[in-house]
Design a protein around this motif. Structure first.
Motif, PDB file in Angstrom:
ATOM      1  N   ASP A 242     -32.204   6.953  24.803  1.00 34.89           N
ATOM      2  CA  ASP A 242     -31.175   7.537  25.684  1.00 34.89           C
ATOM      3  C   ASP A 242     -31.649   7.677  27.131  1.00 34.89           C
ATOM      4  O   ASP A 242     -31.014   8.348  27.933  1.00 34.89           O
ATOM      5  CB  ASP A 242     -30.727   8.908  25.138  1.00 34.89           C
TER       6      ASP A 242
ATOM      7  N   LYS B 292     -31.031   9.928  32.062  1.00 32.42           N
ATOM      8  CA  LYS B 292     -30.674  10.109  30.664  1.00 32.42           C
ATOM      9  C   LYS B 292     -29.165   9.961  30.503  1.00 32.42           C
ATOM     10  O   LYS B 292     -28.390  10.510  31.294  1.00 32.42           O
ATOM     11  CB  LYS B 292     -31.103  11.534  30.255  1.00 32.42           C
ATOM     12  N   GLY B 293     -28.749   9.233  29.482  1.00 31.83           N
ATOM     13  CA  GLY B 293     -27.315   9.054  29.256  1.00 31.83           C
ATOM     14  C   GLY B 293     -26.992   9.186  27.790  1.00 31.83           C
ATOM     15  O   GLY B 293     -27.806   8.865  26.927  1.00 31.83           O
ATOM     16  N   LYS B 294     -25.778   9.630  27.529  1.00 32.22           N
ATOM     17  CA  LYS B 294     -25.343   9.719  26.128  1.00 32.22           C
ATOM     18  C   LYS B 294     -25.292   8.304  25.537  1.00 32.22           C
ATOM     19  O   LYS B 294     -25.529   8.092  24.359  1.00 32.22           O
ATOM     20  CB  LYS B 294     -23.959  10.382  26.080  1.00 32.22           C
ATOM     21  N   HIS B 295     -24.969   7.326  26.410  1.00 29.62           N
ATOM     22  CA  HIS B 295     -24.932   5.925  25.989  1.00 29.62           C
ATOM     23  C   HIS B 295     -25.736   5.089  26.970  1.00 29.62           C
ATOM     24  O   HIS B 295     -25.715   5.366  28.176  1.00 29.62           O
ATOM     25  CB  HIS B 295     -23.490   5.400  25.953  1.00 29.62           C
TER      26      HIS B 295
ATOM     27  N   ASN C 211     -27.433   5.144  20.701  1.00 28.79           N
ATOM     28  CA  ASN C 211     -26.173   4.694  21.314  1.00 28.79           C
ATOM     29  C   ASN C 211     -26.465   3.594  22.327  1.00 28.79           C
ATOM     30  O   ASN C 211     -25.992   3.620  23.451  1.00 28.79           O
ATOM     31  CB  ASN C 211     -25.480   5.871  22.014  1.00 28.79           C
TER      32      ASN C 211
END
Length: 451
Positions: free
Chosen positions: A114, A124-127, A289
């Motif tokens: 992530d 940082k990313g959720k996807h 993700n």
């Protein structure tokens, strides 16, 4: 969404994602737009257009226009090409900025499923979407440098080479060979496979070879390269059949490889195969993700495929459940003179799928098309259908036929039957009529052609 790479796939994911209300970080070590805009599709097509104009000036007298061909001014050609790229780049920057996408300049690396790190700063990313693109490949033991160049150096040449050996008869090799011949260079293509544009339907390859012979573009197919020696005045290229070709430059156009090295993919468990990122049909890597789009995903390395995949992934992440992209429904165009365009499967692939007796084909010759006669081009439109079934392949060759492939794409993707499309009216006189004539012939009612 954190996107690693701002080429066609990456920026399309960013723009569509922003439209759907996602917060986006778009990471790019070079310029937004990637290879296609800056070092690929757009600048090469600008060169091809100037090459077309050069040919038209040479032939203008046969059309009653008195003009004399004075040669090619590469400084002016490059100014024109860079102007086109510059305007498109400016437009793209405006779109990205208006969409409030955070563009992060620098070399990104995946450090967790992530998180992408850029120069020590984690994002940082959720996807996460991997869209790192591709690079110009070489052959084992073949050093690029000096008089041995790739398409990237070929785009910035400040002169027209007197002679060139093009290693590779695929799309890139054929397009540059076409440009340089129009500019007045002596060109020889060396291709290991039995035909030029070997991924196309064999009828297209044979027709292109005929057209190139007529244009006096030399080519050796079924011939393997064995080595190159750089001399004071150029290169001496040898092939496995013991022959040598001398020229001023050698262009290495043996395809593009996935740019996935040293980006932390493998360390984070991303499934890889021969340097490519492996995904399912929904472009998910199977890790967290993390999705992947474009040239790093096995399949056609085309800007419009990456673009469509970028849109697909953004919609998938936003929960819209888009329909998976059908690879065979993606159109392909080689912008040489003549142009080669296709969508769907070749006759050989269709026979593999449906059996020798399960396939019907028709070829409509552009000789019977008024607009093609006016443009002084030859070629044909070939349709492939499953017997008593839909059209599964559209293949064509001739000047400007790349503009016709859009209709062919609709036929293939919507699984159209010849009877359905034969009823559509095509404007006269256009080259587009050739599509209608081919459909009429396949539906068993040819007007200007014999089945």
């Amino acid at each position: 969404m954190v996107i690693l790479g701002a080429g066609s796939g990456g920026y399309a994911a960013a723009l569509r994602g922003a439209e759907l209300g996602l917060k986006i970080a778009l990471i790019e070590a070079d310029k937004v737009g990637g290879t296609c805009l800056h070092r690929g599709c757009i600048p090469t097509k600008a060169l091809l257009h100037s090459a077309e104009v050069a040919d038209e000036v040479r032939e203008s007298e046969s059309l009653g226009v008195k003009a004399s061909f004075e040669g090619i001014d590469m400084t002016a050609v490059n100014t024109y090409k860079d102007g086109v790229v510059g305007r498109l780049y400016k437009g793209l920057q405006g779109l990205v900025s208006a969409a409030k996408i955070d563009v992060i300049s620098g070399w990104g690396k995946l450090v967790a499923p992530d998180t992408v790190e850029v120069d020590g700063t984690p994002y940082k990313g959720k996807h996460v979407v991997l869209a790192s693109g591709s690079y110009s490949k070489s052959l084992p033991g073949l050093e690029v440098g000096g008089r041995v160049i790739t398409s990237e150096q070929a785009l910035t040449l400040d002169h027209v080479p007197g002679s060139v050996v093009v290693l590779g008869g695929g799309v890139i090799g054929v397009e540059f060979a076409s440009v340089w011949k129009s500019y007045g260079a002596d060109v020889t293509i060396i291709e290991a496979l039995p035909h030029l544009v070997p991924n196309e339907d064999e009828a297209l390859s044979k027709n292109l070879e005929r057209a190139f012979r007529k244009r006096k573009i030399n080519f050796k197919v079924g011939t393997r390269f064995s080595g190159v020696e750089q001399t004071d005045s150029g290169v001496k290229v040898s092939t496995e059949d013991g022959k040598t070709v001398e020229a001023e430059l050698m262009l290495v156009a043996v395809g593009r490889g996935p740019a996935t090295q040293d980006l932390g993919y493998e360390e984070n468990g991303i499934p890889m195969e021969r340097g490519f990122v492996v995904t399912d049909e929904r472009l998910h890597t199977g890790v967290g993700n993390v999705y992947a789009v474009g040239d790093i995903v096995p399949g056609l390395q085309l800007a419009h495929r990456g673009f469509q995949q970028g849109i697909f992934v953004a919609e998938e992440i936003a929960g819209l459940k888009p329909a998976p992209i059908v690879e065979s429904g993606i159109p392909r165009v080689t912008y040489s003179e003549p142009e080669v365009a296709s969508v769907g499967i070749t006759e050989a692939q269709a026979k593999e799928q449906y059996g020798d007796d399960g396939v019907e084909t028709v070829e409509y010759n552009l000789g019977g098309n008024g607009r093609s006669q006016i443009l002084k081009t030859a070629g044909f439109v070939k349709l492939v259908r499953e017997k008593d079934g839909p059209i599964v392949g559209v293949h064509m060759i001739g000047s400007r036929v790349g503009e016709l492939v859009g209709e062919g794409q609709m036929w293939v993707n919507w699984e159209a039957y010849p009877d359905d499309v034969a009823a559509l009216v095509h404007a006269h006189p256009t080259q587009n009529e050739a599509m209608g004539e081919a459909a009429l012939a396949l539906a068993g009612k040819p007007l200007h052609s014999h089945n």
